[in-house]
Design an enzyme around this catalytic site. Structure first.
Site, mmCIF file in Angstrom:
data_model
loop_
_atom_site.group_PDB
_atom_site.id
_atom_site.type_symbol
_atom_site.label_atom_id
_atom_site.label_comp_id
_atom_site.label_asym_id
_atom_site.label_seq_id
_atom_site.Cartn_x
_atom_site.Cartn_y
_atom_site.Cartn_z
ATOM 1 N NE ARG A 20 40.684 28.529 40.110
ATOM 2 C CZ ARG A 20 40.165 27.596 40.891
ATOM 3 N NH1 ARG A 20 38.930 27.724 41.349
ATOM 4 N NH2 ARG A 20 40.873 26.519 41.204
ATOM 5 C CG ASP A 23 43.725 33.774 41.515
ATOM 6 O OD1 ASP A 23 44.362 33.193 42.397
ATOM 7 O OD2 ASP A 23 43.822 33.517 40.310
ATOM 8 C CB THR A 24 39.485 37.963 42.108
ATOM 9 O OG1 THR A 24 38.539 37.014 41.580
ATOM 10 C CG2 THR A 24 40.718 37.969 41.230
ATOM 11 C CD GLU A 87 32.271 30.730 34.483
ATOM 12 O OE1 GLU A 87 31.652 30.324 35.479
ATOM 13 O OE2 GLU A 87 33.031 31.724 34.501
#
Length: 526
Positions: A20, A23-24, A87
């Site tokens: 995501r 977030d990262t 996914e």
């Protein structure tokens, strides 16, 4: 062979990264992606996270299918993305159908929250359910309900895998563990992409023993010596693919002599490549070889590396790519060359701390291995087809165990008739005494056709050239044998007529160009 194992030969990626972005993207995942690529793990990373619909994009489905492994970064907002959830479902399907390796990373989330859909995962799934209940189209509502059910099951399933927890750990340590883990677990799968070798088992075993020998505190250098086409590069690439993950850094620099000869800054470009592979100084702009050498020397003395320098033909190239300050203990260097004395001459005058070195001389394949390699390409089997046995034997004699000649002959004779085989065998045996065929390993069968056409009218061309001379010189610079096709043979006839129709005395500059062309043409065959 199963469909899954067969498909691994065509896989494009080692790793698919599912994450995501909000977030990262600008921290953990960016660093993980960079380190995966630095470890020579071909990684698919989706830079576009704009969700334009509920369905997973086709290119993402293809990327997942074409990956050996998937790393799923389960962060607090992962489940809020329908694409991430799609996914995840698709990745778990690939795990069942093609044995794809799946590694979850719990990035500041509780595994139990993922499994039970609590915390932020519970909030996200509740939002999806609310959207489903608000849908007035019954068909769309039913489809979304099915999706939510699949998402719930996928989250429960992935949370039960043996994953990695980021909580309370330095991210650099976590990333290092992830890469070591995936290299170890992908080892068997990666072998399917290694060069296909026949009759080199003893050489592979010898190099493997040398690579794994930890008794020496010095660095080791192995020189693989042999004539053109004997399999030096393929052998080096095979063992590099098997064992590069055992070292802190690795690099495979291919076709060094050819690249140095073809480009003005060819050697500098190769220095930059090796720096990019072994250190983090690739963003520094180097303008000359000497500045690059000193930086390479620093990198080589600080890390245990595994480097392959393919097709070295001069001491200057060795010095530019290895320097002379020595290597970190335990490092391994493989050099492929036609010159057996090269490393000895270089080590005597350059290394301040001399590494141990040895030579491995490659000879032609034996009769059994030659037939296996040739038949693999000519018949897609381990032996000759009926009616082709005698001609296959003659071709084995012609190739003298040279793997490259066997491969190219096999590929070009595949699906051809007996009559076509007989014609090729006659032409090759007639050329056996030719100084051209003796000095140049046969890389392409089409080269024979080209030589025949040149012989037919080369005298006329040398005597009569007109307005086309500038164009000819430009075409000579870019022409490569790889581009030569049967259609070009027909075009040659038209080209000949146009030249002869536009006559003018042959100029000295064209002769000079022809000399350059001849040198490059010979280099393509070596």
């Amino acid at each position: 062979m199963t469909e899954a194992s067969s498909s691994r030969n065509t896989l494009l990626y080692d790793v698919f990264l599912s994450f995501r972005g909000e977030d990262t993207r600008h921290n953990f995942v960016d660093h993980l992606r960079d380190d995966l690529r630095e470890a020579h793990l071909n990684t698919f990373f989706d830079d576009d996270e704009i969700e334009t619909g509920d369905d997973l994009r086709p290119e993402l489905e293809r990327a997942i299918k074409e990956s050996r492994a998937s790393i799923i970064v389960l962060s607090p907002n992962y489940a809020s993305s329908t694409w991430c959830l799609d996914e995840l479902v698709f990745i778990l399907d690939q795990r069942l159908t093609s044995n794809q390796l799946v590694i979850p990373i719990f990035y500041h989330v509780e595994p139990t929250h993922v499994r039970k859909q609590d915390g932020s995962f519970g909030v996200a799934m509740a939002a999806h359910k609310q959207r489903m209940e608000a849908e007035v189209n019954l068909e769309k509502r039913s489809e979304l309900a099915k999706k939510i059910n699949r998402w719930n099951k996928a989250l429960t399933e992935v949370a039960q895998f043996k994953g990695m927890d980021a909580r309370g750990r330095k991210e650099t340590d976590l990333i290092e563990e992830v890469i070591t883990n995936i290299q170890h677990r992908l080892g068997g799968h990666l072998q399917s992409n290694l060069p296909l070798l026949f009759g080199m088992e003893d050489s592979i075993e010898s190099i493997t023993s040398w690579l794994k020998d930890g008794s020496s505190h010095n660095a080791d250098i192995l020189t693989i010596v042999g004539v053109s086409g004997i399999g030096k590069t393929s052998l080096a690439r095979h063992v590099h693919g098997l064992y590069y993950h055992l070292f802190a850094k690795s690099s495979f620099i291919e076709s060094i002599s050819e690249k140095c000869a073809a480009q003005v800054n060819g050697l500098l470009d190769l220095q930059k490549q090796i720096l990019s592979d072994i250190s983090k100084t690739s963003q520094i702009h180097f303008h000359n070889n000497l500045a690059c050498i000193s930086t390479i020397e620093i990198g080589l003395t600080r890390k245990k590396v595994f480097i392959v320098l393919d097709d070295i033909d001069s001491v200057d190239q060795m010095h530019a790519l290895l320097g002379k300050k020595g290597l970190y203990p335990g490092s391994k260097i493989i050099i492929t060359t036609k010159d057996a004395s090269l490393l000895g001459r270089y080590a005597q005058i350059n290394f301040s701390v001399k590494p141990k070195h040895r030579n491995l001389l490659l000879k032609g394949l034996n009769e059994k291995a030659s037939l296996q390699l040739f038949s693999h390409h000519a018949f897609m089997s381990n032996g000759s087809s009926e009616g082709y046995e005698e001609m296959s034997k003659q071709l084995m004699v012609y190739c003298e165990g040279n793997p490259w000649a066997l491969k190219i002959l096999g590929e070009n004779l595949c699906d051809k008739t007996v009559a076509e085989w007989e014609d090729i065998v006659i032409r090759l045996t007639e050329e056996t005494d030719s100084h051209i065929m003796k000095s140049l390993p046969m890389r392409f069968l089409h080269s024979l056709c080209l030589l025949e056409k040149v012989e037919e009218f080369k005298v006329e061309i040398l005597e009569k050239v007109g307005v086309y001379k500038e164009g000819i010189l430009e075409e000579v610079k870019v022409f490569t044998v790889e581009e030569f096709t049967e259609e070009i043979l027909d075009d040659v006839e038209e080209f000949k007529d146009e030249i002869l129709d536009n006559v003018e005395e042959f100029k000295d500059d064209i002769l000079d160009g022809a000399k350059i062309y001849t040198k490059k043409f010979i280099a393509w065959f070596e």
